[in-house]
Design a protein around this motif. Structure first.
Motif, mmCIF file in Angstrom:
data_model
loop_
_atom_site.group_PDB
_atom_site.id
_atom_site.type_symbol
_atom_site.label_atom_id
_atom_site.label_comp_id
_atom_site.label_asym_id
_atom_site.label_seq_id
_atom_site.Cartn_x
_atom_site.Cartn_y
_atom_site.Cartn_z
ATOM 1 N N ALA A 123 0.867 -1.178 0.000
ATOM 2 C CA ALA A 123 0.000 0.000 0.000
ATOM 3 C C ALA A 123 0.904 1.228 0.000
ATOM 4 N N ASP A 124 0.948 1.923 -1.134
ATOM 5 C CA ASP A 124 1.795 3.115 -1.215
ATOM 6 C C ASP A 124 1.030 4.288 -0.599
ATOM 7 N N LEU A 125 0.964 4.279 0.736
ATOM 8 C CA LEU A 125 0.228 5.338 1.421
ATOM 9 C C LEU A 125 1.033 6.629 1.357
ATOM 10 N N SER A 126 0.308 7.752 1.278
ATOM 11 C CA SER A 126 1.034 9.020 1.246
ATOM 12 C C SER A 126 1.569 9.385 2.627
ATOM 13 N N ILE A 127 1.120 8.667 3.682
ATOM 14 C CA ILE A 127 1.667 8.939 5.006
ATOM 15 C C ILE A 127 2.627 7.844 5.443
ATOM 16 N N SER A 171 12.083 12.816 6.076
ATOM 17 C CA SER A 171 10.982 13.178 5.193
ATOM 18 C C SER A 171 11.072 14.646 4.790
ATOM 19 N N LEU A 172 11.758 15.467 5.604
ATOM 20 C CA LEU A 172 12.018 16.850 5.190
ATOM 21 C C LEU A 172 12.925 16.874 3.972
ATOM 22 N N LEU A 173 13.942 16.003 3.975
ATOM 23 C CA LEU A 173 14.897 15.967 2.867
ATOM 24 C C LEU A 173 14.220 15.572 1.567
ATOM 25 N N SER A 174 13.340 14.560 1.640
ATOM 26 C CA SER A 174 12.719 14.087 0.405
ATOM 27 C C SER A 174 11.349 14.710 0.197
ATOM 28 N N ASN A 175 10.932 15.538 1.159
ATOM 29 C CA ASN A 175 9.679 16.281 1.039
ATOM 30 C C ASN A 175 8.466 15.388 0.832
ATOM 31 N N SER A 176 8.517 14.196 1.400
ATOM 32 C CA SER A 176 7.379 13.300 1.303
ATOM 33 C C SER A 176 7.450 12.271 2.427
ATOM 34 N N LEU A 177 6.295 11.786 2.844
ATOM 35 C CA LEU A 177 6.288 10.730 3.853
ATOM 36 C C LEU A 177 6.193 9.354 3.229
ATOM 37 N N ASP A 192 8.683 7.477 -2.369
ATOM 38 C CA ASP A 192 9.306 8.760 -2.696
ATOM 39 C C ASP A 192 10.636 8.925 -1.977
ATOM 40 N N ILE A 193 10.707 8.457 -0.724
ATOM 41 C CA ILE A 193 11.952 8.585 0.031
ATOM 42 C C ILE A 193 13.071 7.808 -0.661
ATOM 43 N N LEU A 205 4.684 18.788 14.217
ATOM 44 C CA LEU A 205 5.754 19.170 13.306
ATOM 45 C C LEU A 205 5.619 18.488 11.944
ATOM 46 N N TYR A 206 4.966 17.318 11.891
ATOM 47 C CA TYR A 206 4.897 16.576 10.630
ATOM 48 C C TYR A 206 4.211 17.355 9.500
ATOM 49 N N PRO A 207 3.015 17.937 9.742
ATOM 50 C CA PRO A 207 2.398 18.704 8.637
ATOM 51 C C PRO A 207 3.256 19.876 8.186
ATOM 52 N N TRP A 208 3.929 20.521 9.133
ATOM 53 C CA TRP A 208 4.813 21.632 8.764
ATOM 54 C C TRP A 208 5.946 21.148 7.857
ATOM 55 N N ALA A 209 6.531 20.006 8.216
ATOM 56 C CA ALA A 209 7.653 19.490 7.429
ATOM 57 C C ALA A 209 7.209 19.131 6.013
ATOM 58 N N MET A 210 5.946 18.675 5.868
ATOM 59 C CA MET A 210 5.480 18.261 4.558
ATOM 60 C C MET A 210 5.262 19.444 3.634
ATOM 61 N N SER A 211 4.882 20.601 4.180
ATOM 62 C CA SER A 211 4.658 21.771 3.322
ATOM 63 C C SER A 211 5.764 22.795 3.541
ATOM 64 N N PHE A 212 6.948 22.292 3.858
ATOM 65 C CA PHE A 212 8.078 23.163 4.191
ATOM 66 C C PHE A 212 8.474 24.052 3.018
#
Lengths: 363, 120
Positions: free
Chosen positions: A125-129, A183-189, A193-194, B79-86
């Motif tokens: 399941a490729d969940l977005s979270i 996830s900040l680095l790859s901008n996705s959870l 994508d990571i 912090l998670y939602p903030w990081a996603m729309s950083f």
């Protein structure tokens, strides 16, 4: 009247077809899930065998050798033995909590496998979270441990259950903060994508190089979450007999055993996905399909290679936790909590701020 | 329940993984021998007669840790939602998040100084 009945018949047959289609859909959905469950089970058997062999090597003994060639079937034999053992439920304990506890531990860890990409976009399941899902689901397991510790009505079990819960909540926050930095680095959870964010520069594109502090914190926290040896206080033999599993026997003990190895495998897989580039071959200047001359037709082969690379990285990484087990002594409870709260938490917060600052510069 | 398509696999996987322990209990219930005895079912306490119940009141030292955990876990979730729309939000929101984290660090220092993180 005749027309009416035929109409109804056609509608009926149509709805039958639709329901048949739905049934086929459900069956097609079950195929990958059952394959995944079987694969995980085999993976756990391999880990048990690997751990026994490596432990034997470190301690200069032979290890399992009688069950099958090189003792490969040893884990299977152990499992069968546990299945044939009597199930004892302590007479003063709470029967329901006693049975539900190990089940919750196993189920919650099984579920976290659904977001792991084994090959190129080969994920249940490729969940977005994705990664957040893992953190959320994996924190259910201590509830099961607490239940079984309380339900046993045994002092050792109760203390072990409390310790397990305290340990896993202490190390969950550094773990979550490390995952947040990634996830900040790859901008996705999403796990897919990571992995793709790390695929650009081969070996040097791994998050390991961009997040060295995060990697070490993640490694320590995941060892603590798995209750592996430097952090195996919940089941410290010298103090608590076997911790929360003291009263357990037969298949319920087996479920705890499986759960601990499943947890080890899933954290190792997540190290591969988050820090070691997942399914990519990761050797720069070599593009896999070029070597083997695969066109678009050979997708199956490419997928198989992806699975092989993921598993190879995972099992090679597993040598570190297993060797740690025989290298480091067990921590005291206050040392454990100090390490979690006074060292790892500030460091992972600092790592997060550092990552955001560097990302801010590249905006 | 099945509104979100991408969660279909999750629900199916949940059902299958619930079946795993049930199946294990069933198989072992069929195969395993049963021989009951009062001694066998008594609580294990290193071989001596168990002294009293384990369900008694005593001071759980992890209580303060659990309280601090709730604070920091909620913080991480925020912090998670903030990081996603950083990349969309940019510098101003980064400063706000920084202040948010700073307040929590002050909270951690406070808890530390007050001895909530001490194993006494």
């Amino acid at each position: 009247m005749i027309i009416d009945t035929t109409e109804i018949e056609t509608i009926n047959s149509f709805s039958k077809l639709e329901s048949l289609k739905e049934v086929y859909g459900i069956i097609w959905m079950l195929v990958p899930i059952v394959t995944l469950v079987l694969g995980i089970t085999i993976g756990v058997l391999v880990i048990v065998w690997l751990e026994r062999e490596i432990s034997a090597g470190i301690q200069q003994r032979i290890g399992p050798e009688y069950a099958g060639p090189l003792g490969i079937l040893q884990a299977l034999a152990d499992g069968t033995k546990l299945l044939l053992k009597e199930n004892l439920i302590p007479s003063t304990g709470d029967t329901r909590l006693f049975s539900i506890g190990p089940s919750i531990a196993v189920i919650s860890i099984f579920l976290s496998y659904s977001v792991i990409p084994f090959g190129d976009h080969l994920v249940l399941a490729d969940l977005s979270i994705g990664v957040f899902f893992w953190i959320a689901i994996s924190s259910i397991a201590p509830v099961g441990l607490l239940m079984s510790g309380y339900g046993s009505n045994n002092k050792y079990s109760f203390l072990g259950g409390l310790r397990a819960a305290a340990q896993s909540i202490s190390y969950e926050i550094p773990l979550a903060l490390c995952v947040l930095s990634i996830s900040l680095l790859s901008n996705s959870l999403s796990t897919v994508d990571i992995v793709e964010a790390q695929s650009k520069y081969g070996f040097w594109g791994w998050n390991l190089w961009r997040q060295p502090i995060g990697f070490i914190v993640f490694l320590i926290s995941s060892l603590a979450e798995c209750e592996r040896l430097p952090f195996d206080l919940p089941e410290a033999e010298e103090e608590l007999v076997a911790g929360y599993q003291t009263e357990y026997s037969g298949i319920k003990f087996g479920l705890f055993y499986i759960a601990s190895y499943l947890n080890l495998l899933v954290s190792s897989l997540f190290v591969t996905v988050l820090y070691l580039g997942g399914w990519n071959l990761s050797i720069p200047y070599i593009f896999v399909p070029d070597i083997f001359g695969i066109n678009k037709g050979g997708k199956v082969f490419g997928t198989l290679i992806g699975i092989f690379i993921t598993l190879a990285k995972t099992y090679l990484f597993l040598f570190i936790p297993i060797a740690t087990r025989w290298t480091l002594p067990r921590l005291r409870m206050d040392q454990l909590l100090n390490l979690g709260w006074k060292f790892l938490l500030p460091i992972s917060l600092g790592n997060l701020l550092l990552t955001t600052s560097s990302q801010l510069l590249s905006l | 329940m099945f509104l979100l398509y991408e969660y279909d696999f999750f629900w199916a996987f949940l059902i299958i993984s619930i079946l795993v322990p049930i199946l294990a209990f069933f198989i072992s219930g069929v195969l395993a021998p049963i021989s009951k005895g009062p001694e066998k079912l008594s609580t294990y306490e290193s071989g001596i007669e168990p002294m009293g119940d384990a369900w008694l009141q005593f001071r759980i030292r992890y209580y303060m840790f659990a309280l601090v955990f709730v604070v920091f876990d909620v913080e991480t979730v925020f912090l998670y939602p903030w990081a996603m729309s950083f990349d969309v939000l940019g510098v101003s929101v980064f400063i706000e998040a920084f202040i948010f984290v700073l307040i929590l660090i002050i909270g951690l220092v406070y808890a530390w100084r007050k001895g909530a993180l001490e194993w006494s």
